[in-house]
Design a protein around this motif. Structure first.
Motif: not given
Length: 144
Positions: A10, A34, A40, A46
């Motif tokens: 991430t 992303y 991620k 998110k």
């Protein structure tokens, strides 16, 4: 970008402009990092993206909530932003972040935080260089 990063890594994009700290959601540099073949977003980022939030003003004590495995720190060149960056980098909140401790912080000029096609194309050439340097903290100009 995939060879340089793990499958589930991430990342978070932080921006300091006019001395204020922001975390990016669904706009700017995040539209590149992303990508399905790249990073991620962290769980909290998110959530921002799912709610259509482009960015959010944050305090240093909230960074742990948004941080990913890696951090991209984009800083404006105005004096107020440079001082804010220095204060942030000396804070216990910053020093306690795992990507800081692992030397996975990538510093770039805030002008890279756009998602127009020209900037995105240039980022495809710049990001591998930024991430491939063993020093990890970079001063990437707006004209690379």
């Amino acid at each position: 970008m995939r060879p340089a990063i793990g499958d589930s890594e991430t990342a978070a994009v932080l921006v300091i402009v006019d001395g204020e700290l922001y975390v990016m959601g669904s706009n700017g540099l995040t539209s590149t990092i992303y990508h399905p073949l790249a990073f991620k977003p962290s769980k909290k980022i998110k959530e921002l993206i799912e709610h259509g939030i482009d960015f959010r003003h944050v305090a240093a004590d909230m960074l742990q909530t948004y941080a990913g495995d890696r951090l991209f720190l984009l800083v404006g060149e105005d004096q107020v932003s440079l001082v804010a960056e220095k204060l942030l980098s000396q804070s216990a909140h910053w020093q306690g972040l795992l990507p800081v401790q692992r030397n996975f912080v990538y510093r770039m000029h805030a002008k890279w935080n756009y998602d127009d096609s020209i900037t995105l194309e240039r980022l495809l050439n710049v990001l591998p260089c930024v991430m491939g340097n063993s020093n990890s903290i970079h001063r990437i100009s707006s004209r690379s």
